[in-house]
Every structure is written in C-alpha cells, then in structure tokens.
Design an enzyme around this catalytic site. Structure first.
Site, PDB file in Angstrom:
ATOM      1  N   TYR A  49      49.925  38.854  49.190  1.00 37.26           N
ATOM      2  CA  TYR A  49      49.712  40.279  49.433  1.00 37.26           C
ATOM      3  C   TYR A  49      51.057  40.999  49.411  1.00 37.26           C
ATOM      4  CZ  TYR A  49      48.357  44.667  51.569  1.00 37.26           C
ATOM      5  OH  TYR A  49      48.149  46.006  51.796  1.00 37.26           O
ATOM      6  N   ASP A  86      59.593  38.857  48.656  1.00 32.35           N
ATOM      7  CA  ASP A  86      58.970  39.816  49.557  1.00 32.35           C
ATOM      8  C   ASP A  86      59.203  39.332  50.986  1.00 32.35           C
ATOM      9  OD1 ASP A  86      57.279  41.228  51.223  1.00 32.35           O
ATOM     10  OD2 ASP A  86      55.635  41.329  49.787  1.00 32.35           O
ATOM     11  N   LYS A 134      58.317  46.901  57.655  1.00 28.28           N
ATOM     12  CA  LYS A 134      57.976  46.527  59.037  1.00 28.28           C
ATOM     13  C   LYS A 134      59.155  46.707  60.006  1.00 28.28           C
ATOM     14  CE  LYS A 134      54.040  44.238  57.481  1.00 28.28           C
ATOM     15  NZ  LYS A 134      52.667  44.439  57.824  1.00 28.28           N
TER      16      LYS A 134
HETATM   17  C1  LIG Z   1      54.093  40.481  52.668  1.00 26.80           C
HETATM   18  C2  LIG Z   1      53.734  41.937  52.622  1.00 26.80           C
HETATM   19  N1  LIG Z   1      54.152  42.681  51.588  1.00 26.80           N
HETATM   20  C3  LIG Z   1      53.868  44.009  51.500  1.00 26.80           C
HETATM   21  C4  LIG Z   1      53.125  44.634  52.472  1.00 26.80           C
HETATM   22  C5  LIG Z   1      52.803  46.101  52.340  1.00 26.80           C
HETATM   23  O1  LIG Z   1      53.515  46.843  53.289  1.00 26.80           O
HETATM   24  P1  LIG Z   1      52.948  48.262  53.766  1.00 26.80           P
HETATM   25  O2  LIG Z   1      51.701  48.004  54.543  1.00 26.80           O
HETATM   26  O3  LIG Z   1      54.065  48.824  54.609  1.00 26.80           O
HETATM   27  O4  LIG Z   1      52.704  49.069  52.539  1.00 26.80           O
HETATM   28  C6  LIG Z   1      52.664  43.888  53.562  1.00 26.80           C
HETATM   29  C7  LIG Z   1      51.840  44.536  54.614  1.00 26.80           C
HETATM   30  O5  LIG Z   1      51.294  43.900  55.483  1.00 26.80           O
HETATM   31  C8  LIG Z   1      52.956  42.496  53.626  1.00 26.80           C
HETATM   32  O6  LIG Z   1      52.501  41.747  54.642  1.00 26.80           O
END
Ligand SMILES: Cc1ncc(COP(=O)(O)O)c(C=O)c1O
Length: 443
Positions: A153, A252, A279
């Site tokens: 994700y 990521d 985050k």
């Molecule tokens: C690993 C990872 N990448 C990207 C995102 C997306 O971030 P955002 O919710 O701030 O758009 C998340 C959100 O939980 C995530 O867990």
C-alpha cells in the site's frame, strides 16, 4: 452475524451511546464515515481527547492507544515539546505564503538523518509523496512503467492502487501476479503500466525485473512494516536486482521511518534512490515528503534553467507541520527508537508465547514498534498467505480489547506503540489479548 459477535457488540453499544449518536448524526453529510479508515462495525468510537499514551472516548472510557493515528503519533498525544513548538509557531501566523524557517530546519534534519537523502521536498500526505517520487523516477529514467509488490500500500493514486488487495480469483500465479486495478474509476490503462511483484521471492522478483527492465522506471517498495516479516536479505536483494538492471528503487518509509533515526533503510543497510516519508514527519499534522539523490531531486529546482519538472502545492511545507515534525523528530533519539523497538519485540514475543501456551492459532508479526495480529499459526510470507487467513475473530477480538481498555487498529493490522509506553503497558496488552480472544472464541 454470529451470536458471539452480537454479544460483544451489544456490550460495546451499551458502553458507547454517544459515539453511536455522533456517527449516526454525521454520516448523511460525509458519505458514511468521514474517511474510509474510520469505519468499523457496528460504528466507530468518537474520541473526546488524547493525552500521552491514552485516548478518552466521548462516553468517558479510557484506552491505551495502540493505533496512534495510523502510526503517526510516535510520541503519544500532546507531547509538551511538540505542543510548545506548535503554539509558538501558531502565534506567528498559520500560513503566510512564504517560507518561515521551519521548512529549512526539518529538511536539514532529514538529510542529516537519512544517508541516502541529499535533498527533500515536503507535501501534504504520503499519497502525494509517492505520486511525486514515481513521477520523478519516470521522468528521470524516461521509462513508462513502475513495479510494486502485491499487497503493498502506497496511498491513493491510480498506479499504486494496483493489486493492493486483489481478489485471489483475479490475482494470477503467485510468482507472476496479474496487475489488478484497484479503486473504481482508475484509469483503464493503469494495469498495463504496473508490473506486480511477489514479496519474499527473490527469484520471481529478479525474473520479472529482468523481463521488464527496458520499460521499468522504478520499483516502489515498502517492506510491509509490521505487517509481514520481510527478510532483510530479501530487501537487500531488491536493491541489488534494481541496481543491476538500471531500475530506480523508491523506498516507502511512510510507516517504517520510526525504526531508527535513519529509518528502516539504515537498519537493513540499503541505499534507495528515492525515499518517501509521511506520518511521524508531520508531528501530528498532515504531511508527506520525498527525497533522495541530488542529481534526481535537483531537477525540481526551479531557480535553475527549466528542466521540465516541477513540484509545489498550496500547503506544501506548511509551517505548522514542519514545526511539529521537527519537534517530534528531535524527541526520536537513538535511545527513544531502542525503547520503542524493545517494547515491540517484548509485545510480539509475549503474545506469541501466550498464543502457543493457550493453544490459540494466532501470531503477532512486528517491525520494531509496529505490529499486526493474525489468526493463523502458519508462516505468512506474502499477500497470498495473508489473504488466506481467517478473519472471523478479528472484529470480536478488537471490540473485546476496547472493553479491556486497549484501542488497536480495527483490523488488528499495522498497530503500534508510542514512546511513553512501558513494559507494564505491553504486558497488560498481552494478558488482555488472551482474555479478548478467549471471549471471542467462546461466544
Ligand atoms: C506504507 C504507506 N505508504 C503510503 C501511505 C499513504 O499515506 P497517506 O495516508 O498520508 O496518504 C500509507 C498510509 O497508511 C502507508 O502506510
């Protein structure tokens, strides 16, 4: 709904009437919950306030917060240093359409912490961070496709929503997964732009990258922080394979960054070309960031002759998010990271020992202080393994844990600890989980 869920759910309803009223009152205007992630059955708790490691709901019930705003609140709530910095910054104006200083300070701090990051830009969400990083990788390489992992994700834009949770009937062979579009309304061509890779299978990853290398701009890789056990050797193999095949690697670290002051890449010994953050980097405010190699990032420098690249945004580098994020990072010392990681390991070891002792077919998986609980005692290596796990005990266990005073993520996945927590908190959660699962199983 089985009798067991109804019984635990009835007890939940009896304890939380104000939450129910607030949920039912608000939903006509917000298409159900105010955001997708807020929802769980029978209705989500509404919170009155957070302080330190605790949350209080609108009916006055107190919870040890083991979700921490989707892992963002690594210091718990209202950390005095973060609050003080934010209040001081607020008194200078909320947003003034010009740099105020904190954006430069946090950029310097991030480049100092993360070896692979020479330059960084701040945006408003992890979604924006992965969008800009992928776009930069495509433009820099001149190649059209991206690769991502099945089950990975990375936020909500078309290419990264491919094969996040594909139905198994459509997912194809495990070692050569189909590219399955995600959200309704995605571009019809998106599946052709994305190569899907299986976690923890070096051989398949190498074959798929070699086959596609002439078209492949980048691999975006979240080592499924706290959701799957990703072997460090596997993560290092992804770096080797991408490098050998002229494919850029985007790491990521939107969740994983809390693993050490230099992130999970420092723990694994990996130097990605670009990294995405989010985050904790906003200290509780909306944030995302992407950074990496100077020769790539400098293409965004519009003080130089036009490169054809750009990145901006009304609220990008928002002074309050930059201020709060910097204050949070300054509290996240090596000792703080060690404390969090030790607590996460204690919790995971304790839960797994308790599950084995009580004969419960379940396991806890963690990356430092981020953890997930699954009702399976089989090894979970990839998305297919996770998709096969029985989910029927998840909701009653989650609701029973609320009654015990513990607020976890409602899927019991990607939960996390916060810095003010202690060994006693963790031991309490282990015991409470034993009771909650027994109750869920018994009814
Ligand atoms: C690993 C990872 N990448 C990207 C995102 C997306 O971030 P955002 O919710 O701030 O758009 C998340 C959100 O939980 C995530 O867990």
């Amino acid at each position: 709904m089985t009798q067991s869920v109804a019984t635990i759910a009835e007890s939940y309803r009896a304890r939380t009437p104000r939450s129910r009223e607030m949920y039912e009152g608000g939903t006509s205007y917000t298409a159900g919950p105010a955001k997708g992630a807020y929802y769980y059955r029978p209705y989500p708790l509404a919170m009155e306030r957070g302080e330190g490691r605790y949350l209080w709901d609108v009916d006055g019930n107190r919870y040890l917060d083991c979700a921490n705003h989707h892992t963002a609140q690594v210091l718990g709530h209202n950390h005095p240093r973060v609050m003080e910095a934010v209040l001081a910054q607020m008194s200078r104006g909320l947003a003034v359409g010009a740099p105020m200083g904190p954006e430069a300070d946090i950029a310097e701090e991030m480049c100092r912490r993360v070896d692979s990051v020479d330059r960084i830009r701040f945006v408003n969400s992890g979604t924006e961070a992965t969008l800009h990083a992928i776009r930069l990788a495509r433009g820099f390489s001149g190649k059209p496709k991206i690769a991502k992992f099945e089950g990975g994700y990375h936020g909500s834009h078309d290419p990264v929503e491919v094969s996040v949770a594909p139905p198994l009937a459509k997912a194809g062979p495990a070692n050569a997964p189909n590219s399955v579009p995600g959200a309704g309304g995605s571009s019809p061509s998106v599946a052709d732009e994305v190569v899907v890779l299986p976690y923890n299978d070096e051989e398949a990853v190498e074959r798929l990258i070699v086959e596609n290398r002439d078209d492949l701009a980048c691999v975006i890789f979240d080592p499924k922080c706290g959701i799957l056990n990703i072997r460090p050797e596997f993560a290092r193999a992804v770096r080797r394979i991408t490098r050998e095949n002229g494919v850029l690697l985007i790491f990521d670290e939107i969740v994983a960054f809390r693993s050490s002051p230099g992130g999970l890449q420092a723990v694994f010994g990996i130097d990605p070309d670009l990294t995405c953050f989010g985050k904790i980097v906003g200290g509780g405010f909306p944030v995302g960031a992407f950074g990496g190699r100077a020769d790539m990032m400098d293409l965004l420098d519009n003080s130089k002759p036009p490169s054809g690249f750009s990145q901006s945004g009304t609220f990008s580098s928002h002074p309050l998010a930059m201020t709060a994020g910097l204050a949070m990072l300054q509290e996240l010392t090596p000792q703080a990271c060690d404390h969090l990681n030790r607590l996460g390991d204690r919790l995971t070891g304790g839960l797994n020992e308790m599950f084995a002792r009580k004969g419960i077919a379940a396991q806890c998986v963690n990356t430092g202080s981020v953890f997930s609980i699954y009702f399976s005692d089989r090894e979970l290596r990839n998305y297919r393994d996770l998709a096969a796990v029985d989910g029927s005990l998840v909701s009653p266990t989650f609701l029973a844990l609320l009654e015990e005073g513990y607020f976890l993520g409602h899927t019991l996945g990607m939960c996390c600890l916060s810095l003010p927590m202690t060994a006693e908190d963790v031991d309490g959660l282990i015991e409470a989980t034993g009771r909650a699962v027994a109750r869920a199983q018994a009814e």
